[in-house]
Design a protein around this motif. Structure first.
Motif, PDB file in Angstrom:
ATOM      1  N   UNK A 438       0.960  -1.724  -0.091  1.00  0.00           N
ATOM      2  CA  UNK A 438      -0.070  -0.070   0.080  1.00  0.00           C
ATOM      3  C   UNK A 438       0.829   1.069   0.011  1.00  0.00           C
ATOM      4  N   UNK A 439       2.243   1.277   0.712  1.00  0.00           N
ATOM      5  CA  UNK A 439       2.552   1.769   1.055  1.00  0.00           C
ATOM      6  C   UNK A 439       2.973   2.227  -0.568  1.00  0.00           C
ATOM      7  N   UNK A 440       4.143   1.495  -0.684  1.00  0.00           N
ATOM      8  CA  UNK A 440       4.738   1.778  -2.193  1.00  0.00           C
ATOM      9  C   UNK A 440       3.688   2.222  -2.992  1.00  0.00           C
ATOM     10  N   UNK A 441       2.837   1.740  -3.486  1.00  0.00           N
ATOM     11  CA  UNK A 441       1.787   1.860  -4.446  1.00  0.00           C
ATOM     12  C   UNK A 441       1.384   3.528  -4.289  1.00  0.00           C
ATOM     13  N   UNK A 442       1.420   4.100  -2.613  1.00  0.00           N
ATOM     14  CA  UNK A 442       0.985   5.503  -2.501  1.00  0.00           C
ATOM     15  C   UNK A 442       2.066   6.148  -3.379  1.00  0.00           C
ATOM     16  N   UNK A 443       2.756   6.110  -3.128  1.00  0.00           N
ATOM     17  CA  UNK A 443       3.780   6.498  -3.923  1.00  0.00           C
ATOM     18  C   UNK A 443       4.191   6.515  -5.625  1.00  0.00           C
ATOM     19  N   UNK A 444       3.692   4.763  -6.056  1.00  0.00           N
ATOM     20  CA  UNK A 444       3.602   4.588  -7.768  1.00  0.00           C
ATOM     21  C   UNK A 444       2.270   5.633  -8.344  1.00  0.00           C
ATOM     22  N   UNK A 445       1.821   6.719  -7.316  1.00  0.00           N
ATOM     23  CA  UNK A 445       0.259   6.540  -8.238  1.00  0.00           C
ATOM     24  C   UNK A 445       0.888   7.838  -8.083  1.00  0.00           C
ATOM     25  N   UNK A 446       2.019   8.477  -7.674  1.00  0.00           N
ATOM     26  CA  UNK A 446       2.489   9.865  -7.782  1.00  0.00           C
ATOM     27  C   UNK A 446       1.765  10.812  -6.427  1.00  0.00           C
ATOM     28  N   UNK A 447       1.983   9.877  -5.095  1.00  0.00           N
ATOM     29  CA  UNK A 447       1.624  10.672  -4.147  1.00  0.00           C
ATOM     30  C   UNK A 447       0.218  11.084  -3.473  1.00  0.00           C
ATOM     31  N   UNK A 448       0.110   9.988  -4.330  1.00  0.00           N
ATOM     32  CA  UNK A 448      -2.263  10.154  -3.641  1.00  0.00           C
ATOM     33  C   UNK A 448      -2.021   8.604  -2.789  1.00  0.00           C
ATOM     34  N   UNK A 449      -2.033   8.905  -1.587  1.00  0.00           N
ATOM     35  CA  UNK A 449      -2.540   7.865  -0.410  1.00  0.00           C
ATOM     36  C   UNK A 449      -3.368   6.583  -0.768  1.00  0.00           C
TER      37      UNK A 449
END
Length: 594
Positions: A438-449
């Protein structure tokens, strides 16, 4: 009531005047009184006989009517009656994102016995034991010849078993129709589905209830007739799930690991496309929970959600991302990596000597504990806590699994300066692979939680912004460099531009008292394609060891990374991703190379 005197004075006086016998008056009055009493008693008796006659007439009418109904009805087997609400056996199907069935209902029969109706209990017990090897013949004989009037033998029967029991031909063996829960894909997605069992039971039906996974989370919805039989659609992709399970199982065996977990997530929606925990089980024959030992040793334990581990250097990217966001460093900033780093009685060292200084990018590429710890000291404990909390590392994940609340991260009791350093490189805070994905996905999608979900979701993430888009792009560029020239070089998959970070953490002893010297948790958190992020994949191996060389190797670069690379190689085409030539300039960031 006024009683007439037997010797009225007036009549007695007149009778004496006339010379008549006064006793005759008394006799006459007594006779009249007796006749009156007789008439009243006769009327009362006739009324009672009339009421009794009506009662007997009604009773015989009811008995006669019931006998007439029974004579006209079709003969059926006796049924056990229960009071209260009726048993609802209906349960909706569960399907994957493409509508392929993951769980459904199957019409079957149960087998029960009424021993008082049996002709030859000993023969029945012997033949039943031959049909069902798990039944004990002596126990059956004891039950059939005892005082029991009803006995469940089997809650579910196959057609072949039903025919074999029917061939026994004893009237004391009876069948009841019912529905059972069927998982046609066996072990596939077992921990997500969870399993179902029987609740209230009767000989004509049984209530199917969820006991774990989505079956329990959505139990009320699945049993609600108001849904009109519509299936519960999950975010899983059956084909991708099968590929991930197959590769992960092979990697676990190849690396001689005792367990493994994998989470594949869509970075835009938070949908979990595949979730695997090994060892697993078949929900059609769900095993009983362990009576002793560690719960994490049971195949029922969902390592991807419930397992909280120190995830090692995969956490370093969070410290770097926060420092970039706070403008404390730039990708090309130089960091002191001279070691060892001493803090009181604690000493922090690197796996190799990387020289006196590294750029921030190379701190990630080479996975320097010292460099990350020095950057973390600039951030400070309070800001570090706030950032990790915004990424979801302080609470259980919100995924719709009943087991999710048990996967709460383990935080240090006191968040000191040394805690800030060790947590920056993945020691001192334990979280689940799903937290990490979940944290890596937050980074990967441009910084949106991102909020993880196991249900199909058509809309993109709408959470709070944790990082700016520029910072997220710079971080992805560093993660890509980890694969192209860093510790995850075995993770490079041609055409899919994999970015990621390795993490190798010493495994703590279950009874406390430090860490094992030769047991680790190896993790690889990856994003692909790096230039247009679509999916995050986290692979974790429990106690892996790679033995192809002269010495055993346990680091994630040798164990978790090759397994993750093969998963991406197999799953990416199934996800509709075509191999493409990676743009020369990675996400608009120029790396500083030493």
């Amino acid at each position: 009531m006024i009683r007439t005197p037997l010797r009225p004075l007036a009549r007695i006086l007149r009778a004496r005047e006339k010379g008549e016998n006064p006793d005759a008056i008394e006799r006459e009055n007594r006779r009249l009184r007796h006749e009156l009493m007789r008439d009243k008693m006769r009327v009362r008796a006739e009324g009672r006989l009339l009421i009794l006659g009506v009662f007997f007439f009604a009773a015989f009418a009811v008995v006669g009517g019931r006998m007439g109904m029974l004579s006209a009805a079709e003969p059926v087997e006796p049924r056990a009656a229960v009071t209260g609400a009726s048993i609802i056996a209906q349960r909706a199907d569960i399907v994957d994102r493409e509508g392929r069935v993951l769980a459904t209902n199957l019409a079957t029969h149960s087998l029960y016995a009424q021993p008082q109706m049996m002709v030859d209990p000993e023969r029945v017990a012997k033949e039943l034991a031959a049909i069902f090897p798990d039944l004990d013949e002596a126990d059956l004989v004891e039950d059939f010849t005892g005082k029991r009037k009803f006995l469940w033998i089997k809650k579910k029967l196959s057609p072949e078993q039903m025919q074999a029991v029917h061939d026994i031909g004893d009237p004391g063996l009876l069948f009841g129709p019912r529905e059972m829960r069927l998982y046609p894909n066996g072990k596939l997605a077992a921990h997500v589905l969870g399993g179902a069992s029987f609740g209230r039971e009767g000989v004509r039906s049984a209530e199917v209830i969820g006991v774990a996974g989505v079956e329990k989370t959505f139990d009320a919805w699945l049993r609600d007739p108001a849904n009109g039989g519509h299936p519960l659609q999950l975010s899983l992709d059956l084909s991708v799930q099968a590929a991930v399970e197959e590769v992960l199982y092979g990697g676990m065996k190849l690396m001689d690991a005792k367990g493994a977990a994998a989470v594949l997530m869509d970075v835009r929606t938070g949908e979990v496309i595949a979730m695997v925990s090994l060892p697993d089980f078949d929900p059609n024959t769900r095993p009983a929970p362990p009576a002793k030992g560690l719960a994490s040793e049971s195949p029922l334990f969902n390592r991807a959600v419930q397992g909280v581990y120190e995830l090692g250097s995969t956490f370093k990217i969070f410290a770097i991302a926060q420092a970039l966001e706070l403008d404390l460093v730039q990708p090309a900033s130089m960091v002191d990596t001279q070691g060892p780093l001493r803090w009181g009685r604690f000493r922090i060292s690197d796996f190799h000597n990387y020289g006196p200084r590294l750029s921030v990018t190379d701190v990630i590429v080479k996975s320097s504990n010292i460099g990350t710890a020095r950057i973390a000291t600039e951030i400070g404990p309070e800001r570090q806590q706030t950032f990790l909390k915004s990424l979801g590392f302080f609470e259980p994940t919100s995924i719709e699994l009943v087991e999710a609340p048990t996967g709460k991260p383990l935080l240090p009791p006191k968040w000191s300066d040394i805690s800030t350093m060790t947590i920056s490189y993945g020691h001192g805070l334990s979280a689940s692979p799903l937290h990490l994905a979940t944290a890596y996905a937050t980074i990967a999608n441009g910084g949106v939680k991102v909020s993880p979900t196991i249900l199909k979701r058509d809309t993109a993430a709408t959470g709070l912004r944790v990082l700016s888009g520029d910072t997220a792009a710079e971080v992805l560029s560093m993660l890509r460099a980890v694969v192209t020239r860093g510790t995850a070089s075995f993770g490079d998959v041609s055409g899919y531009a994999v970015a990621g970070k390795t993490g190798t953490a010493d495994k703590p002893k279950p009874t406390g008292g430090g860490y094992y010297d030769d047991k680790v948790i190896a993790t690889f958190a990856s994003v692909f394609p790096a230039h247009d992020p679509a999916y995050v994949l986290v692979v974790t191996l429990d106690e892996p060891v790679e033995t192809s060389g002269t010495e055993p190797r346990r680091t994630a670069g040798w164990t978790a990374v090759p397994v993750a690379a093969e998963i991406i190689r197999r799953a990416a085409p199934l996800l509709g991703l075509r191999p493409v030539v990676e743009p020369e300039q990675e996400i608009g960031v120029t790396l500083v190379r030493n």
